[in-house]
Scaffold this motif. Structure first.
Motif, PDB file in Angstrom:
ATOM      1  N   THR A 112     124.539 106.130   7.965  1.00  0.00           N
ATOM      2  CA  THR A 112     125.515 105.327   7.471  1.00  0.00           C
ATOM      3  C   THR A 112     125.203 105.171   5.714  1.00  0.00           C
ATOM      4  O   THR A 112     124.063 105.357   5.588  1.00  0.00           O
ATOM      5  CB  THR A 112     125.814 104.049   7.770  1.00  0.00           C
ATOM      6  OG1 THR A 112     124.898 103.157   7.929  1.00  0.00           O
ATOM      7  CG2 THR A 112     126.616 104.159   9.227  1.00  0.00           C
ATOM      8  N   ARG A 113     126.153 104.783   4.861  1.00  0.00           N
ATOM      9  CA  ARG A 113     125.607 104.521   3.482  1.00  0.00           C
ATOM     10  C   ARG A 113     126.388 103.190   3.238  1.00  0.00           C
ATOM     11  O   ARG A 113     127.660 103.195   3.614  1.00  0.00           O
ATOM     12  CB  ARG A 113     125.973 105.752   2.472  1.00  0.00           C
ATOM     13  CG  ARG A 113     127.622 106.002   2.094  1.00  0.00           C
ATOM     14  CD  ARG A 113     127.648 107.057   1.034  1.00  0.00           C
ATOM     15  NE  ARG A 113     128.815 106.808   0.388  1.00  0.00           N
ATOM     16  CZ  ARG A 113     129.839 107.578   0.546  1.00  0.00           C
ATOM     17  NH1 ARG A 113     129.712 108.803   1.261  1.00  0.00           N
ATOM     18  NH2 ARG A 113     130.970 107.224  -0.125  1.00  0.00           N
ATOM     19  N   ILE A 114     126.042 102.561   2.292  1.00  0.00           N
ATOM     20  CA  ILE A 114     126.672 101.528   1.692  1.00  0.00           C
ATOM     21  C   ILE A 114     127.060 101.644   0.247  1.00  0.00           C
ATOM     22  O   ILE A 114     125.984 101.807  -0.651  1.00  0.00           O
ATOM     23  CB  ILE A 114     125.865  99.993   2.002  1.00  0.00           C
ATOM     24  CG1 ILE A 114     125.602  99.852   3.614  1.00  0.00           C
ATOM     25  CG2 ILE A 114     126.448  99.084   1.305  1.00  0.00           C
ATOM     26  CD1 ILE A 114     124.999  98.622   3.963  1.00  0.00           C
ATOM     27  N   ASP A 115     128.190 101.405  -0.180  1.00  0.00           N
ATOM     28  CA  ASP A 115     128.557 101.405  -1.474  1.00  0.00           C
ATOM     29  C   ASP A 115     128.830 100.200  -2.031  1.00  0.00           C
ATOM     30  O   ASP A 115     129.534  99.460  -1.434  1.00  0.00           O
ATOM     31  CB  ASP A 115     129.829 102.453  -1.768  1.00  0.00           C
ATOM     32  CG  ASP A 115     129.168 103.978  -1.307  1.00  0.00           C
ATOM     33  OD1 ASP A 115     128.211 104.199  -2.000  1.00  0.00           O
ATOM     34  OD2 ASP A 115     129.849 104.441  -0.735  1.00  0.00           O
ATOM     35  N   ASP A 116     128.703  99.800  -3.337  1.00  0.00           N
ATOM     36  CA  ASP A 116     129.295  98.608  -4.087  1.00  0.00           C
ATOM     37  C   ASP A 116     130.473  99.083  -4.754  1.00  0.00           C
ATOM     38  O   ASP A 116     130.204 100.001  -5.757  1.00  0.00           O
ATOM     39  CB  ASP A 116     128.161  98.013  -4.919  1.00  0.00           C
ATOM     40  CG  ASP A 116     127.130  97.381  -4.217  1.00  0.00           C
ATOM     41  OD1 ASP A 116     127.764  96.564  -3.131  1.00  0.00           O
ATOM     42  OD2 ASP A 116     125.816  97.327  -4.699  1.00  0.00           O
ATOM     43  N   ALA A 117     131.690  98.883  -4.296  1.00  0.00           N
ATOM     44  CA  ALA A 117     132.920  99.693  -4.535  1.00  0.00           C
ATOM     45  C   ALA A 117     133.916  98.684  -5.255  1.00  0.00           C
ATOM     46  O   ALA A 117     133.634  97.410  -4.825  1.00  0.00           O
ATOM     47  CB  ALA A 117     133.570 100.504  -3.849  1.00  0.00           C
ATOM     48  N   LEU A 118     134.822  99.068  -5.897  1.00  0.00           N
ATOM     49  CA  LEU A 118     135.976  98.050  -6.238  1.00  0.00           C
ATOM     50  C   LEU A 118     136.915  98.399  -4.837  1.00  0.00           C
ATOM     51  O   LEU A 118     137.602  99.435  -4.710  1.00  0.00           O
ATOM     52  CB  LEU A 118     136.676  98.405  -7.443  1.00  0.00           C
ATOM     53  CG  LEU A 118     135.916  98.100  -9.007  1.00  0.00           C
ATOM     54  CD1 LEU A 118     136.771  98.811  -9.951  1.00  0.00           C
ATOM     55  CD2 LEU A 118     135.625  96.670  -8.951  1.00  0.00           C
ATOM     56  N   VAL A 119     137.369  97.256  -4.305  1.00  0.00           N
ATOM     57  CA  VAL A 119     138.217  97.154  -3.391  1.00  0.00           C
ATOM     58  C   VAL A 119     139.631  96.732  -3.626  1.00  0.00           C
ATOM     59  O   VAL A 119     139.663  95.854  -4.072  1.00  0.00           O
ATOM     60  CB  VAL A 119     137.561  96.503  -2.107  1.00  0.00           C
ATOM     61  CG1 VAL A 119     138.947  96.327  -0.965  1.00  0.00           C
ATOM     62  CG2 VAL A 119     136.353  96.899  -1.351  1.00  0.00           C
ATOM     63  N   ASP A 151     133.353  97.148   6.926  1.00  0.00           N
ATOM     64  CA  ASP A 151     132.894  98.468   7.596  1.00  0.00           C
ATOM     65  C   ASP A 151     134.091  99.362   7.752  1.00  0.00           C
ATOM     66  O   ASP A 151     134.946  98.950   8.216  1.00  0.00           O
ATOM     67  CB  ASP A 151     132.191  97.975   9.043  1.00  0.00           C
ATOM     68  CG  ASP A 151     130.807  97.557   9.004  1.00  0.00           C
ATOM     69  OD1 ASP A 151     130.172  98.374   8.540  1.00  0.00           O
ATOM     70  OD2 ASP A 151     130.693  96.433   9.442  1.00  0.00           O
ATOM     71  N   ARG A 152     133.852 100.408   7.249  1.00  0.00           N
ATOM     72  CA  ARG A 152     135.153 101.511   7.283  1.00  0.00           C
ATOM     73  C   ARG A 152     135.078 102.146   8.634  1.00  0.00           C
ATOM     74  O   ARG A 152     136.107 102.575   8.927  1.00  0.00           O
ATOM     75  CB  ARG A 152     134.784 102.311   6.155  1.00  0.00           C
ATOM     76  CG  ARG A 152     135.996 103.424   5.984  1.00  0.00           C
ATOM     77  CD  ARG A 152     135.792 104.370   5.020  1.00  0.00           C
ATOM     78  NE  ARG A 152     136.368 103.941   3.797  1.00  0.00           N
ATOM     79  CZ  ARG A 152     135.853 103.855   2.598  1.00  0.00           C
ATOM     80  NH1 ARG A 152     134.483 104.032   2.378  1.00  0.00           N
ATOM     81  NH2 ARG A 152     136.601 103.485   1.398  1.00  0.00           N
ATOM     82  N   ASN A 153     134.307 102.120   9.430  1.00  0.00           N
ATOM     83  CA  ASN A 153     134.250 102.718  10.766  1.00  0.00           C
ATOM     84  C   ASN A 153     134.348 103.968  10.947  1.00  0.00           C
ATOM     85  O   ASN A 153     135.227 104.581  11.496  1.00  0.00           O
ATOM     86  CB  ASN A 153     135.139 101.810  11.819  1.00  0.00           C
ATOM     87  CG  ASN A 153     134.544 100.528  11.842  1.00  0.00           C
ATOM     88  OD1 ASN A 153     133.518 100.127  12.054  1.00  0.00           O
ATOM     89  ND2 ASN A 153     135.433  99.480  11.928  1.00  0.00           N
ATOM     90  N   ARG A 167     130.495  99.818   3.834  1.00  0.00           N
ATOM     91  CA  ARG A 167     129.679 100.711   4.586  1.00  0.00           C
ATOM     92  C   ARG A 167     130.521 101.831   5.478  1.00  0.00           C
ATOM     93  O   ARG A 167     131.439 101.488   5.831  1.00  0.00           O
ATOM     94  CB  ARG A 167     128.922  99.835   5.969  1.00  0.00           C
ATOM     95  CG  ARG A 167     127.888 100.872   6.812  1.00  0.00           C
ATOM     96  CD  ARG A 167     127.337 100.034   7.890  1.00  0.00           C
ATOM     97  NE  ARG A 167     127.778  98.687   8.341  1.00  0.00           N
ATOM     98  CZ  ARG A 167     127.062  97.785   8.269  1.00  0.00           C
ATOM     99  NH1 ARG A 167     125.999  97.773   7.700  1.00  0.00           N
ATOM    100  NH2 ARG A 167     127.447  96.332   8.573  1.00  0.00           N
ATOM    101  N   SER A 168     130.053 102.860   5.432  1.00  0.00           N
ATOM    102  CA  SER A 168     130.824 104.168   5.773  1.00  0.00           C
ATOM    103  C   SER A 168     129.979 104.992   6.571  1.00  0.00           C
ATOM    104  O   SER A 168     128.758 105.207   6.333  1.00  0.00           O
ATOM    105  CB  SER A 168     131.428 105.133   4.595  1.00  0.00           C
ATOM    106  OG  SER A 168     132.198 104.066   3.762  1.00  0.00           O
ATOM    107  N   THR A 169     130.478 105.857   7.363  1.00  0.00           N
ATOM    108  CA  THR A 169     129.617 106.850   8.153  1.00  0.00           C
ATOM    109  C   THR A 169     129.512 107.962   7.200  1.00  0.00           C
ATOM    110  O   THR A 169     130.604 108.465   6.594  1.00  0.00           O
ATOM    111  CB  THR A 169     130.070 107.219   9.508  1.00  0.00           C
ATOM    112  OG1 THR A 169     131.486 107.613   9.520  1.00  0.00           O
ATOM    113  CG2 THR A 169     130.059 106.042  10.431  1.00  0.00           C
ATOM    114  N   LEU A 170     128.492 108.700   7.506  1.00  0.00           N
ATOM    115  CA  LEU A 170     128.593 110.061   6.628  1.00  0.00           C
ATOM    116  C   LEU A 170     129.318 111.163   7.424  1.00  0.00           C
ATOM    117  O   LEU A 170     129.630 111.000   8.634  1.00  0.00           O
ATOM    118  CB  LEU A 170     127.027 110.782   6.583  1.00  0.00           C
ATOM    119  CG  LEU A 170     125.999 110.162   6.064  1.00  0.00           C
ATOM    120  CD1 LEU A 170     124.560 110.837   5.890  1.00  0.00           C
ATOM    121  CD2 LEU A 170     126.483 109.644   4.521  1.00  0.00           C
TER     122      LEU A 170
END
Length: 196
Positions: A164-171, A190-192, A151-154
């Motif tokens: 906020t947006r939620i991405d399915d990413a490779l971490v 949460d990227r904050n 989850r990241s903020t715009l």
């Protein structure tokens, strides 16, 4: 590439306007082929897309900027557990050098990560870069977590979108000052703040 590459590590406030203009042009050329929308944040002299990096590693060769990797220290939450990290992002490599890989940039950044004494380096990548990241594992411990929601903020609040947006990413996680066994398990980060 490494023998012909000159690396410049600089704090954000050390960049001159000419540096931002050159970097913006580099990112438009690098990200543009993946879609016009991806090049849009780099209009004019803007040399960042989301969060602004605090440190940049810029690779130069005889043709100018060849590679870039940004770094931003921040706290993230992994399933609610606060964790200090150095987020790596804003990666780019000039198209004629793409097959030489992201691993050169990360290896050049490792001494700086160790000097910053962060427990972990953290980043997210598109699934298309999974092979490149896994290859880096030959040079050091790197763990790739698939199927993690981030989850990241715009970057800028908008009336027509949620904040906020939620991405399915490779971490991607590199242990720097601590062991990978200290990385909390979890499926939500949460990227904050905005993505680097």
């Amino acid at each position: 590439m490494c023998s012909q590459m000159r690396w410049r590590l600089c704090w954000e406030n050390e960049l001159e306007l000419a540096d931002h203009v050159e970097l913006a042009k580099f990112f438009r050329a690098t990200y543009g082929p993946t879609g016009a929308f991806n090049a849009k944040p780099f209009e004019g002299s803007r040399s960042w897309a989301g969060a602004r990096p605090e440190l940049r590693l810029i690779g130069y060769d005889v043709d100018g900027i060849a590679a870039h990797l940004g770094l931003l220290r921040r706290f993230i939450k992994v399933d609610g557990i606060d964790l200090p990290v150095a987020e790596l992002g804003l990666y780019g490599i000039r198209t004629d050098l793409e097959r030489l890989g992201i691993s050169h940039s990360i290896r050049a950044m490792l001494p700086t990560l160790q000097d910053l004494a962060v427990p972990f380096a953290f980043g997210t990548v598109r699934p298309e870069l999974q092979r490149h990241i896994r290859r880096f594992g030959r040079y050091g411990p790197v763990t790739v977590f698939p199927h993690v929601r981030v989850r990241s903020t715009l970057q800028e609040p908008r009336l027509d979108k949620p904040p906020t947006r939620i991405d399915d990413a490779l971490v991607v996680v590199l242990p720097i000052g601590r062991s990978m066994s200290d990385w909390p398990s979890g499926s939500m980060i949460d990227r904050n703040g905005p993505e680097l």
